[in-house]
Structure formats: structure tokens, C-alpha cells
Design an enzyme around this catalytic site. Structure first.
Site, mmCIF file in Angstrom:
data_model
loop_
_atom_site.group_PDB
_atom_site.id
_atom_site.type_symbol
_atom_site.label_atom_id
_atom_site.label_comp_id
_atom_site.label_asym_id
_atom_site.label_seq_id
_atom_site.Cartn_x
_atom_site.Cartn_y
_atom_site.Cartn_z
ATOM 1 N N ILE A 85 0.830 -1.205 0.000
ATOM 2 C CA ILE A 85 0.000 0.000 0.000
ATOM 3 C C ILE A 85 0.859 1.247 0.000
ATOM 4 O O ILE A 85 0.574 2.211 -0.713
ATOM 5 C CB ILE A 85 -0.948 -0.014 1.218
ATOM 6 C CG1 ILE A 85 -1.964 -1.153 1.091
ATOM 7 C CG2 ILE A 85 -1.679 1.319 1.343
ATOM 8 C CD1 ILE A 85 -2.820 -1.345 2.329
ATOM 9 N N TYR B 61 -2.611 -6.500 16.706
ATOM 10 C CA TYR B 61 -2.674 -5.649 15.507
ATOM 11 C C TYR B 61 -3.919 -4.771 15.551
ATOM 12 O O TYR B 61 -3.850 -3.558 15.329
ATOM 13 C CB TYR B 61 -2.687 -6.529 14.258
ATOM 14 C CG TYR B 61 -2.951 -5.793 12.968
ATOM 15 C CD1 TYR B 61 -1.953 -5.043 12.359
ATOM 16 C CD2 TYR B 61 -4.201 -5.864 12.349
ATOM 17 C CE1 TYR B 61 -2.193 -4.373 11.168
ATOM 18 C CE2 TYR B 61 -4.447 -5.204 11.158
ATOM 19 C CZ TYR B 61 -3.440 -4.459 10.570
ATOM 20 O OH TYR B 61 -3.690 -3.789 9.404
#
Length: 256
Positions: A18, A146
């Protein structure tokens, strides 16, 4: 296409996935871009491929952030993209892993934003962008640590937006859904096996593990970059303090 002519942009963790797509898009829109990673050779290679500049530094550490700021004292657009993920059962996540995820996913963004936002304010224009995830609001059982860091980024982004209200500096979080990156491809294969062709494998993964997706496939990094480019532009001047989703409809409710 938004215009970023004359703007300087730094994208953390941008040698692949990304981050690389974001750097490529911002450069295409006219920005002067710096890519970043820990390995000097890789940073240099990606910078050359994209026709941009690069800074090799580990921005998960105070020393790495200081090195970036020393080399690049002023920017107009900061994209806090750096992040790591790993599937680990909750009771097996040790303290050092919690700390590592916090330093990489949260403190890199805090330190970079804290370093660059005052200059943006003084010049009357700036964009602080934080790459979060659908995991910020849909905690993934397989990697809770996460998810916690991505939830934290929502508050960090909102805090910067409020602190710099009325200054011409905006801060927003981009909540990316399941995206086709190198790391995610490995993750998908670990769950559905290596036998299927990739298109079938990713659709099987979505159907079995992310069934609320409305597009039925992984998102491509360039699709994330399109939203980032808008938020980095002049056109987004009234958008701040927000958490904007580009998740393929995966998050099954209206608000973030």
C-alpha cells in the site's frame, strides 16, 4: 485527478504494498515524494523505479524519526503508512510482541506527526494521514494486538485534528479493508492453501474469512491510494478528524 503540484510528501514504510502505491499515486499527482524503509538498497531501488526520493530509516524508533527529520525538515503531506501484522493466538502474544507492534504501528505515526505538524501549522497548510484498517473497528481474533494498534490510530488522528483545528492542517485516518499485498498474499495462502489459482484463493479467503465484503475480493493497493490522494489534496479541506473507509464494504455497519 487531484493536483499536488509543489507539495512535499513523505510516506513511511513505502517500499512495497500500500505504501508504494500511495507514493506512486502522490508522485503522479505532482507531489515531490520521499519513500521510506529500513534497507537502504531497497529504498534506493524503489525510489529510482518511481522517480522519487528516498530516506532509509527505521521510523519505529526515535532515532529513525530524528534521522528523517534531519534530512527532510519540512513537508506538506505526511502519510503514516508503516505497519506490521502477524496472526498469533491472543494468549501466545508475549510482551515484547505487544511492544513491537505498538512502536511500529502507533509510535512511528505519533513521532512523525509530532515532528512535522507544527511546521505545517506555521505555514498554514498540511495533511496528516494515518493508515489504519478495518481491524480498528472489527477486532480480528487471530491478531488482537494488531487490531489494538489500529484502533489506537483512530484516536491519535482525531487528537491531532483537534489540536490543529483552524490552522489549515487536517488529520484523517484511512481504514483499509483486506488488501492484496505481498504479506496478505502469504496470509491468505496460509489459510486456504497453495493449491488454488490466486483469483480463486483470494475469493475463497474472502468468502470464508471476510464474508461481509461486498466486493467479494481483495482490494488493490491503488484503490487505497486513490482515497489517500484525495485526502492529501486541496479538495479535502473540509474533511478532518475523520475515519474514512475503503474496505469494499467489509465493515458491516454505517459509521466507523
Amino acid at each position: 485527478m487531484s493536483s499536488l503540484e509543489g507539495k512535499r510528501a513523505f510516506v513511511s514504510g513505502s517500499t512495497q504494498g500500500i505504501g508504494r502505491a500511495i507514493a506512486e499515486r502522490l508522485a503522479a499527482d505532482g507531489a515531490q515524494v520521499w519513500v521510506n524503509g529500513r534497507e537502504e538498497g531497497k529504498v534506493g531501488a524503489v525510489a529510482a523505479e518511481l522517480g522519487v526520493s528516498g530516506i532509509a530509516a527505521d521510523v519505529s524508533t526515535p532515532e529513525g524519526v530524528a534521522a528523517v527529520v534531519a534530512e527532510l525538515p519540512e513537508i506538506d503531506v505526511l502519510v503514516n503508512n508503516l505497519g506490521i501484522f502477524a496472526a498469533t493466538p491472543l494468549l501466545e502474544i508475549e510482551d515484547d510482541a505487544w511492544q513491537r507492534f505498538w512502536d511500529v504501528n502507533v509510535m512511528s505515526a505519533v513521532r512523525l506527526s509530532r515532528a512535522y505538524a507544527p511546521g505545517m501549522r506555521d505555514r498554514g497548510w498540511g495533511r496528516l494521514l494515518f493508515l489504519a484498517s478495518d481491524s480498528a473497528v472489527v477486532t480480528p481474533t487471530e491478531m488482537v494486538h494488531y487490531g489494538v494498534t489500529k484502533t489506537a490510530l483512530l484516536a491519535v488522528s482525531r487528537g491531532f485534528a483537534q489540536t490543529f483545528a483552524g490552522t489549515g492542517v487536517t488529520a484523517n485516518t484511512v481504514m483499509a479493508g483486506p488488501t492484496h499485498t505481498e504479506g496478505v498474499e502469504d496470509f491468505v495462502r496460509s489459510l486456504v492453501g497453495d493449491e488454488l489459482p490466486w483469483d480463486e484463493a483470494q475469493r475463497k479467503f474472502i468468502a470464508e474469512h471476510r464474508p461481509t465484503s461486498l466486493i467479494g475480493r481483495l482490494i488493490e493497493p491503488a484503490e487505497i491510494a486513490s482515497l489517500v490522494a484525495y485526502l492529501a489534496s486541496e479538495e479535502s479541506s473540509a474533511t478532518t478528524g475523520g475515519a474514512l473507509r475503503v474496505d469494499g464494504g467489509y465493515v458491516n455497519h454505517i459509521l466507523p
